[in-house]
Write an enzyme that holds these catalytic residues in place. Sequence first.
Site, PDB file in Angstrom:
ATOM      1  N   GLY A 189       0.853  -1.180   0.000  1.00 22.08           N
ATOM      2  CA  GLY A 189       0.000   0.000   0.000  1.00 22.08           C
ATOM      3  C   GLY A 189       0.892   1.234   0.000  1.00 22.08           C
ATOM      4  N   ILE A 191       2.276   3.052   2.468  1.00 24.16           N
ATOM      5  CA  ILE A 191       3.483   3.042   3.307  1.00 24.16           C
ATOM      6  C   ILE A 191       4.517   2.082   2.739  1.00 24.16           C
ATOM      7  CG2 ILE A 191       4.387   2.412   5.603  1.00 24.16           C
ATOM      8  CD1 ILE A 191       1.897   3.598   6.823  1.00 24.16           C
ATOM      9  N   ALA A 276       3.395  -3.228   6.990  1.00 22.17           N
ATOM     10  CA  ALA A 276       2.660  -2.024   6.552  1.00 22.17           C
ATOM     11  C   ALA A 276       1.336  -2.485   5.968  1.00 22.17           C
ATOM     12  CB  ALA A 276       3.479  -1.260   5.517  1.00 22.17           C
ATOM     13  N   GLY A 278      -1.799  -1.634   6.806  1.00 20.75           N
ATOM     14  CA  GLY A 278      -2.922  -0.770   7.143  1.00 20.75           C
ATOM     15  C   GLY A 278      -2.821  -0.240   8.562  1.00 20.75           C
ATOM     16  N   ALA A 327      -3.533  13.364   6.198  1.00 25.61           N
ATOM     17  CA  ALA A 327      -3.338  14.515   7.078  1.00 25.61           C
ATOM     18  C   ALA A 327      -4.236  15.683   6.674  1.00 25.61           C
ATOM     19  CB  ALA A 327      -1.872  14.929   7.046  1.00 25.61           C
ATOM     20  N   HIS A 451       4.847  28.095 -20.330  1.00 22.62           N
ATOM     21  CA  HIS A 451       5.699  27.175 -21.084  1.00 22.62           C
ATOM     22  C   HIS A 451       7.160  27.467 -20.783  1.00 22.62           C
ATOM     23  CE1 HIS A 451       7.198  24.673 -24.312  1.00 22.62           C
ATOM     24  NE2 HIS A 451       8.009  25.668 -24.639  1.00 22.62           N
TER      25      HIS A 451
HETATM   26  P1  FAD Z   1      -2.613  11.582  14.436  1.00 20.06           P
HETATM   27  O1  FAD Z   1      -1.693  12.357  13.593  1.00 20.06           O
HETATM   28  O2  FAD Z   1      -2.375  10.124  14.586  1.00 20.06           O
HETATM   29  O3  FAD Z   1      -2.577  12.266  15.880  1.00 20.06           O
HETATM   30  C1  FAD Z   1      -3.268  11.741  16.966  1.00 20.06           C
HETATM   31  C2  FAD Z   1      -2.543  12.151  18.241  1.00 20.06           C
HETATM   32  O4  FAD Z   1      -3.385  11.860  19.360  1.00 20.06           O
HETATM   33  C3  FAD Z   1      -1.254  11.371  18.478  1.00 20.06           C
HETATM   34  O5  FAD Z   1      -0.211  12.252  18.852  1.00 20.06           O
HETATM   35  C4  FAD Z   1      -1.593  10.437  19.634  1.00 20.06           C
HETATM   36  O6  FAD Z   1      -0.466  10.114  20.426  1.00 20.06           O
HETATM   37  C5  FAD Z   1      -2.602  11.286  20.397  1.00 20.06           C
HETATM   38  N1  FAD Z   1      -3.543  10.526  21.242  1.00 20.06           N
HETATM   39  C6  FAD Z   1      -4.172   9.366  20.944  1.00 20.06           C
HETATM   40  N2  FAD Z   1      -4.985   9.013  21.964  1.00 20.06           N
HETATM   41  C7  FAD Z   1      -4.852   9.979  22.917  1.00 20.06           C
HETATM   42  C8  FAD Z   1      -5.450  10.191  24.189  1.00 20.06           C
HETATM   43  N3  FAD Z   1      -6.375   9.358  24.691  1.00 20.06           N
HETATM   44  N4  FAD Z   1      -5.074  11.277  24.906  1.00 20.06           N
HETATM   45  C9  FAD Z   1      -4.148  12.160  24.407  1.00 20.06           C
HETATM   46  N5  FAD Z   1      -3.580  12.007  23.204  1.00 20.06           N
HETATM   47  C10 FAD Z   1      -3.937  10.937  22.465  1.00 20.06           C
HETATM   48  N6  FAD Z   1      -0.899  11.517   5.198  1.00 20.06           N
HETATM   49  C11 FAD Z   1      -0.823  12.423   4.198  1.00 20.06           C
HETATM   50  O7  FAD Z   1      -1.804  13.127   3.935  1.00 20.06           O
HETATM   51  N7  FAD Z   1       0.330  12.593   3.470  1.00 20.06           N
HETATM   52  C12 FAD Z   1       1.431  11.853   3.710  1.00 20.06           C
HETATM   53  O8  FAD Z   1       2.449  12.026   3.043  1.00 20.06           O
HETATM   54  C13 FAD Z   1       1.383  10.878   4.738  1.00 20.06           C
HETATM   55  N8  FAD Z   1       2.467  10.132   5.014  1.00 20.06           N
HETATM   56  C14 FAD Z   1       2.406   9.217   6.030  1.00 20.06           C
HETATM   57  C15 FAD Z   1       3.519   8.417   6.272  1.00 20.06           C
HETATM   58  C16 FAD Z   1       3.495   7.475   7.285  1.00 20.06           C
HETATM   59  C17 FAD Z   1       4.707   6.615   7.534  1.00 20.06           C
HETATM   60  C18 FAD Z   1       2.318   7.339   8.091  1.00 20.06           C
HETATM   61  C19 FAD Z   1       2.285   6.343   9.225  1.00 20.06           C
HETATM   62  C20 FAD Z   1       1.203   8.118   7.849  1.00 20.06           C
HETATM   63  C21 FAD Z   1       1.233   9.055   6.812  1.00 20.06           C
HETATM   64  N9  FAD Z   1       0.130   9.851   6.511  1.00 20.06           N
HETATM   65  C22 FAD Z   1       0.181  10.752   5.482  1.00 20.06           C
HETATM   66  C23 FAD Z   1      -1.128   9.734   7.278  1.00 20.06           C
HETATM   67  C24 FAD Z   1      -1.208  10.871   8.323  1.00 20.06           C
HETATM   68  O9  FAD Z   1      -0.080  10.810   9.168  1.00 20.06           O
HETATM   69  C25 FAD Z   1      -2.485  10.728   9.135  1.00 20.06           C
HETATM   70  O10 FAD Z   1      -3.591  10.682   8.267  1.00 20.06           O
HETATM   71  C26 FAD Z   1      -2.647  11.903  10.083  1.00 20.06           C
HETATM   72  O11 FAD Z   1      -1.562  12.003  10.964  1.00 20.06           O
HETATM   73  C27 FAD Z   1      -3.943  11.774  10.868  1.00 20.06           C
HETATM   74  O12 FAD Z   1      -4.051  12.867  11.710  1.00 20.06           O
HETATM   75  P2  FAD Z   1      -4.894  12.783  13.070  1.00 20.06           P
HETATM   76  O13 FAD Z   1      -4.819  14.136  13.661  1.00 20.06           O
HETATM   77  O14 FAD Z   1      -6.210  12.184  12.800  1.00 20.06           O
HETATM   78  O15 FAD Z   1      -4.122  11.719  13.987  1.00 20.06           O
HETATM   79  P1  NAI Z   2      -2.762   0.699   2.961  1.00 19.47           P
HETATM   80  O1  NAI Z   2      -4.169   0.391   3.255  1.00 19.47           O
HETATM   81  O2  NAI Z   2      -2.418   1.763   1.997  1.00 19.47           O
HETATM   82  O3  NAI Z   2      -2.012  -0.614   2.456  1.00 19.47           O
HETATM   83  C1  NAI Z   2      -1.975  -1.791   3.222  1.00 19.47           C
HETATM   84  C2  NAI Z   2      -1.751  -2.933   2.256  1.00 19.47           C
HETATM   85  O4  NAI Z   2      -1.462  -4.088   3.011  1.00 19.47           O
HETATM   86  C3  NAI Z   2      -2.987  -3.233   1.418  1.00 19.47           C
HETATM   87  O5  NAI Z   2      -2.644  -3.251   0.048  1.00 19.47           O
HETATM   88  C4  NAI Z   2      -3.442  -4.592   1.927  1.00 19.47           C
HETATM   89  O6  NAI Z   2      -4.020  -5.395   0.916  1.00 19.47           O
HETATM   90  C5  NAI Z   2      -2.138  -5.182   2.421  1.00 19.47           C
HETATM   91  N1  NAI Z   2      -2.292  -6.209   3.449  1.00 19.47           N
HETATM   92  C6  NAI Z   2      -3.100  -6.170   4.540  1.00 19.47           C
HETATM   93  N2  NAI Z   2      -2.948  -7.315   5.262  1.00 19.47           N
HETATM   94  C7  NAI Z   2      -2.021  -8.064   4.619  1.00 19.47           C
HETATM   95  C8  NAI Z   2      -1.441  -9.335   4.864  1.00 19.47           C
HETATM   96  N3  NAI Z   2      -1.782 -10.069   5.927  1.00 19.47           N
HETATM   97  N4  NAI Z   2      -0.537  -9.810   3.987  1.00 19.47           N
HETATM   98  C9  NAI Z   2      -0.167  -9.084   2.899  1.00 19.47           C
HETATM   99  N5  NAI Z   2      -0.708  -7.873   2.604  1.00 19.47           N
HETATM  100  C10 NAI Z   2      -1.605  -7.362   3.465  1.00 19.47           C
HETATM  101  O7  NAI Z   2      -2.102   0.967   4.402  1.00 19.47           O
HETATM  102  P2  NAI Z   2      -0.650   1.460   4.795  1.00 19.47           P
HETATM  103  O8  NAI Z   2       0.273   1.385   3.650  1.00 19.47           O
HETATM  104  O9  NAI Z   2      -0.335   0.734   6.043  1.00 19.47           O
HETATM  105  O10 NAI Z   2      -0.913   2.974   5.115  1.00 19.47           O
HETATM  106  C11 NAI Z   2      -1.936   3.350   6.034  1.00 19.47           C
HETATM  107  C12 NAI Z   2      -2.529   4.655   5.634  1.00 19.47           C
HETATM  108  O11 NAI Z   2      -1.628   5.718   5.907  1.00 19.47           O
HETATM  109  C13 NAI Z   2      -2.793   4.784   4.137  1.00 19.47           C
HETATM  110  O12 NAI Z   2      -4.028   4.197   3.781  1.00 19.47           O
HETATM  111  C14 NAI Z   2      -2.837   6.243   3.957  1.00 19.47           C
HETATM  112  O13 NAI Z   2      -4.121   6.695   4.246  1.00 19.47           O
HETATM  113  C15 NAI Z   2      -1.858   6.757   5.000  1.00 19.47           C
HETATM  114  N6  NAI Z   2      -0.615   7.147   4.338  1.00 19.47           N
HETATM  115  C16 NAI Z   2      -0.676   8.137   3.403  1.00 19.47           C
HETATM  116  C17 NAI Z   2       0.457   8.519   2.719  1.00 19.47           C
HETATM  117  C18 NAI Z   2       0.337   9.571   1.676  1.00 19.47           C
HETATM  118  O14 NAI Z   2      -0.670  10.255   1.645  1.00 19.47           O
HETATM  119  N7  NAI Z   2       1.315   9.748   0.820  1.00 19.47           N
HETATM  120  C19 NAI Z   2       1.755   7.905   2.979  1.00 19.47           C
HETATM  121  C20 NAI Z   2       1.694   6.848   3.964  1.00 19.47           C
HETATM  122  C21 NAI Z   2       0.545   6.517   4.618  1.00 19.47           C
END
Ligand code: FAD
Ligand code: NAI
Length: 472
Positions: A189, A191, A276, A278, A327, A451
Amino acid sequence: MKTCDVAVIGAGPGGYVAAIRCAQLGLKTVCVDDREKDGRPALGGTCLNVGCIPSKALLESSENYEKARTKYASHGILINEMAVDLAKMQARKSSIVDAHTSGIAFLFRKNGVESILGRARLKSVGEHCILEVASGDKTELLEAKHVIIATGSSPRTLEGATFGNRIVDSSGALAFEEIPRKLGIIGAGVIGLELGSVWRRLGSEVVLLEASPEFLPLADEKISKEALKQFRKEAGWTINLGIKILSIKEIESSVNVNYENSGGAIEQDFDRLIVAAGRVPNSQAVANDDLGLALDERGFIAVDRHCRTNLPNVYAVGDVVQGAMLAHKASEEGAMVAELVAGQKPEIDPHLMPWVIYTSPEIAWVGKTERQLRSEGVEYRTGQFPFSANGRAQALGDARGFVKMLADAKTDSVLGVHIIGPFASELISEAVVAMAFSASSEDIARTIHAHPSLGEALHEASLAVDGRALHI
Ligand code: FAD
Ligand code: NAI
């Protein structure tokens, strides 16, 4: 007991934006987050600390290295010796993260948001909601007229895969101190592809193990097909689709993964394994059970289109509610709820949510895919233009991919734009703005594009909808 107008739980992009917007609108706001670094709040949630920002920092560093290694010579730039200083690369990443998290602390001070480090739990709701905030062995109560839950999500775990030194989630994969020789990734996916790109570019042999027989099923089919073709051309990637994991075992110096595909069972050893597969919403333990906070069948907090939960004066935004885990989606919902609480009438159009995957080539889209339009019985026209016919892409030395536009056959309204190619992440904004203003493909076709620019490919795709692209 401390009192406020709004208590926000979580300081990720959903929570911190909600808190800032509430404060801007004159509401006394407290934001509670449990993430800390060196005893201080590490604001910004997953996105700033272990998500969007650190991953993009490492993607940029690794892409520069790969370009220097494989592309600079064609520009006449010859580098005799090159090496990766991973510690320095990681330090650069950390300093970008630190600058961003302290930037949120600055914005909280500037706007008068009170930040509390601790874990919050909703104890009672009504005209005045009561939260319990635990920090170390201290517990305090907080009273708020409104509560915004923005607790985000956490990596999904798989049976047998205990996170530690060799089996890691995305946070662990962003912090490797050495480049794995052989890296397994479960899940192709977003990640898996982004973090796989980082380590492949730095020299790892990367094997992606994906359960779905289809690659990137969320994206438009043509884009997914092109992406798979491009990625499979890159040395260092193996992308295995339609597999089933049978077992994962950490042995002394490697991780042993047993899986099967249509050809039978396969066993492979990896130096490191990233899971990774989900993410799951952090919806448990955020409210006392007796309050009856409603969750949907997948564990997300159930909300209406204005992010209202079933509890009075309690809202939820971001990854913890249904919809894309992005985000910008979290932030827009956070701002919308703040404005609702302040008595305004904001709206978000969830159909205009851009997606970007920061691979090389980049992938970005907004709106409907062809498959969705076909299943909805919508008649549409398609325009496509390749970056190979775009001067700027040629000058950049990256002319892979194309722009594809889908427009309603009768009204010509743009219904979807799908891009694979250089700076797709930036190009998609033009499509989002155009669609937000209900543009037709002809509106874009009649708009002047500079352009040479990559935007001309979008322009040409809009001309192509009417069969009149000029440069192909
Ligand atoms: P979060 O950012 O998860 O923040 C929630 C916060 O609440 C955390 O700090 C947590 O510790 C805190 N919390 C939880 N429970 C409690 C509690 N009970 N009391 C107090 N604090 C609490 N999205 C994009 O759009 N573009 C990207 O390029 C992108 N790259 C990503 C790369 C990776 C490796 C990962 C893992 C995610 C990526 N995402 C990306 C997804 C993005 O990070 C999330 O969609 C976004 O952070 C969600 O924001 P949120 O505010 O809902 O939650
Ligand atoms: P994802 O949902 O994008 O991908 C997870 C993949 O794992 C899927 O293709 C699924 O079929 C596969 N999978 C699940 N269980 C499995 C198993 N047992 N064996 C093999 N494959 C399996 O989730 P991912 O990559 O973990 O990212 C989570 C979320 O974080 C994304 O959906 C996205 O919303 C957010 N994210 C966004 C980014 C961006 O906007 N550029 C970058 C990174 C994360």
